[in-house]
Design an enzyme around this catalytic site. Structure first.
Site, mmCIF file in Angstrom:
data_model
loop_
_atom_site.group_PDB
_atom_site.id
_atom_site.type_symbol
_atom_site.label_atom_id
_atom_site.label_comp_id
_atom_site.label_asym_id
_atom_site.label_seq_id
_atom_site.Cartn_x
_atom_site.Cartn_y
_atom_site.Cartn_z
ATOM 1 C CD GLU A 37 -70.557 -29.879 19.493
ATOM 2 O OE1 GLU A 37 -69.450 -30.225 19.961
ATOM 3 O OE2 GLU A 37 -70.742 -29.592 18.284
ATOM 4 C CG PHE A 49 -56.767 -24.225 21.228
ATOM 5 C CD1 PHE A 49 -56.808 -23.985 19.865
ATOM 6 C CD2 PHE A 49 -57.273 -25.435 21.702
ATOM 7 C CE1 PHE A 49 -57.325 -24.929 18.987
ATOM 8 C CE2 PHE A 49 -57.784 -26.382 20.834
ATOM 9 C CZ PHE A 49 -57.804 -26.137 19.476
ATOM 10 C CD GLN A 50 -61.256 -25.896 21.042
ATOM 11 O OE1 GLN A 50 -61.318 -26.426 22.162
ATOM 12 N NE2 GLN A 50 -61.637 -26.533 19.949
ATOM 13 C CB VAL A 106 -88.625 -23.653 9.542
ATOM 14 C CG1 VAL A 106 -88.867 -22.293 8.917
ATOM 15 C CG2 VAL A 106 -88.796 -23.569 11.051
ATOM 16 C CG PHE A 157 -92.096 -20.810 3.243
ATOM 17 C CD1 PHE A 157 -93.393 -21.252 3.039
ATOM 18 C CD2 PHE A 157 -91.901 -19.685 4.022
ATOM 19 C CE1 PHE A 157 -94.475 -20.589 3.602
ATOM 20 C CE2 PHE A 157 -92.966 -19.012 4.587
ATOM 21 C CZ PHE A 157 -94.263 -19.465 4.382
#
Length: 573
Positions: free
Chosen positions: A49, A111-112, A379, A464
């Protein structure tokens, strides 16, 4: 009679939405089934997602239109949050459908169970819980309008049972974006003109707010004899066809942009939220123009703040300005030419047996990519090389997580950019750490037949982060990556791939990957110790590097310093 989910789909269709990004789940069944029955809106199926949210962000950024994403209850829509933060902070319009657990179970620890309306509040301009079908379609209209007009994320939290409930009002509201023109008052414009006319030298800092105002800003620079420095998010809108361009400043920029600001008597900030205070000039008169009044003076003390559209404000200001001497401009552009030449000197092949300079890879991508290519960049070091070596045209775009700063965005942004623009070349410049984090989304490319070109800067490190450690005086730790052949993985997923370890093989490989008809991946082994030096080195950074060197030797890793010197001696002369 239609149900709530069917009305949502009907309304999306009426507003020209023809795609929704997401991952199915039982609490979303009403919505996905409504999409199936309607048949006019494409379900863009991703593997995570978070990718759906980033894809929607890139879709909205490149089209300027509302993009839609959906997630199932609990963990499903929680995964949206990082991408929605990115979209909201990038100020692009996204509508998120966050499914919820059954209404009668809310508050029981079911649940969830989560509390989405609280969780999404910080990453949205509007979030509301739909507890009753009678709230719809009114709340949908409010959410869509908020996303469009505020240029941000709007979230509707809808329990699965509410989505399947019959709706009494089955209308589909069509929302047209308003187009106001905001200009400062005449007195404010006169004051700005006075300050600019009194200054001997003016520099312009242009940010994302100059979108659509290219010609007006150029005319302003011409009248003021002002070099134009751009922030990263302004690069795609002002760099092209710009004789006043002197590059970027900031951590990712280079010396000419920094110097053009530092040597100015007056700084005119146009539509920029450039956050690094240390790169603003201390003694210069500063004027800022932004459509959002709350942004004025947020980053640097102002002598004058103006609320207005950059293009309209520049146009209204121009007749009030006197023609300026071009000495400052000539000095700044001459310095930029020298800086640009130095950067180009670094973008060369390496000697036999050495890893490839990432600058050389970025230069080849710039030369061989289409004039209307859409680039996305992870990034970290990929953003550095994109900022310095990818040159924008009027048609090219550069998308990244430039405000939120999330890893792994390049491939996910690339998905949305390619879905929105199926006939344009999309090039995702990914770091090895970023790609590994969301590796499964390569399957999204094959499943959706998206011809994204994924270019992997493979330096076996969180590069980085290592640079930040060195600058702060820390011995690098926990940043190494034991990478597989990303090309072999891509091939196993049905993607055309090449792996390059020698500079002499790179030009043909870049050409072949960019020309491939379908998804393609180029795995480029690059120099781990390449330094992306900022334009101004502070004393603390010099001290930090000295401490890093001492500590590295004392920890028995002196060979790392030799590699560092070998990789970067070109930058010292």
């Amino acid at each position: 009679m239609a149900n709530v989910a069917e009305n949502i789909v009907k309304t999306l269709h009426a507003n020209g939405i023809d795609r929704v990004y997401g991952l199915p789940g039982d609490s979303l069944n009403g919505f996905t089934d409504a999409l199936r029955k309607d048949g006019t809106i494409r379900w863009v199926h991703v593997r995570h997602e978070e990718s759906a949210a980033f894809a929607a962000a890139a879709d909205a950024a490149t089209t300027g239109q509302l993009a839609v994403v959906a997630g199932s209850c609990g963990p499903g829509n929680l995964h949206l949050i990082n991408g929605l933060y990115d979209a909201n902070r990038s100020r692009v319009p996204v509508l998120a459908i966050a499914a919820h657990i059954p209404t009668n179970e809310i508050g029981t620890g079911y649940f969830q169970e989560t509390h989405p309306q609280e969780l999404f509040r910080e990453c949205s301009v509007y979030v509301e819980y739909v507890a009753d079908p009678r709230q719809m379609p009114r709340l949908l209209e409010i959410a869509m309008r908020a996303a469009i007009e505020k240029r941000g994320v709007a979230v509707l939290v809808i329990p699965g049972d509410v989505a399947l409930a019959d709706i009494a009002d089955d209308r589909a509201v069509v929302i047209e974006r308003t187009r106001p023109v905001v200009v400062p008052s005449g007195a404010e414009l006169e004051r700005a003109a006075t300050l600019l006319n009194e200054a001997k030298s003016v520099t312009i800092l242009a940010g994302a707010g100059v979108e659509g105002a290219h010609d007006e800003v150029i005319a302003l620079a011409d009248r003021l004899g002002a070099p134009i420095v751009h922030a990263l998010r302004g690069k795609e809108f002002i760099e092209y066809d710009n004789p006043f361009d002197v590059g970027m400043t900031g951590l990712l920029g280079f010396a000419s942009g920094y110097r053009a600001m530092e040597s100015a008597d007056a700084l005119l900030v146009l539509g920029s939220d450039f956050p690094y205070e240390q790169f603003y000039p201390d003694g210069a008169t500063t004027i800022q123009v932004d459509i959002r009044g709350e942004q004025l003076g947020k980053r640097h003390p102002l002598d004058l703040g103006l609320v207005g559209d950059v293009g309209a404000t520049a146009e209204a200001l121009l007749p009030r300005l006197a023609e300026k001497d071009r000495g400052h401009l000539d000095d700044a552009t001459a310095h930029y030419r020298k800086t640009r030449a130095k950067l180009d000197d670094l973008a060369v092949p390496t000697k036999a047996g050495r890893p490839i300079h990432p600058q050389y890879l970025a230069r080849l991508l710039n030369e061989q990519a289409a004039d209307d290519a859409i680039f996305t960049a992870d990034v970290g070091s990929p953003t550095v090389w994109a900022a310095r070596y990818l040159r924008m045209t009027e048609q090219r775009r550069l998308i990244g997580s430039f405000t939120h700063g999330s890893m792994a965005n390049a491939l996910m942004h690339g998905i949305g950019a390619q879905v929105a623009h199926p006939d344009r070349q999309v090039v995702a410049l990914a770091g090895d750490g970023g790609l590994a984090m969301m590796l499964g989304e390569l399957l999204t490319l094959t499943q959706n037949r998206l011809p994204v070109k994924t270019i992997v800067v493979n330096n076996s490190s969180l590069n980085f982060v290592e640079l930040e450690m060195k600058a702060a005086g820390f011995v690098t730790y926990g940043t190494g990556l034991d990478n597989p052949s990303f090309a072999a993985i891509a091939e196993a997923m049905g993607i055309f791939a090449r792996r390059v370890e020698r500079s002499e093989d790179l030009p043909d490989a870049v050409r072949e990957v960019l020309a491939h008809d379908g998804p393609a991946l180029l795995d480029v082994v690059t120099e781990r110790q390449e330094l992306s030096m900022p334009p101004a080195i502070e004393a603390a950074q010099v001290k930090g590097f000295a401490l890093y060197a001492i500590r590295t030797v004392m920890s028995g890793r002196g060979d790392e310093l030799l590699d560092l010197a070998r990789a970067n001696w070109r930058q010292l002369f």
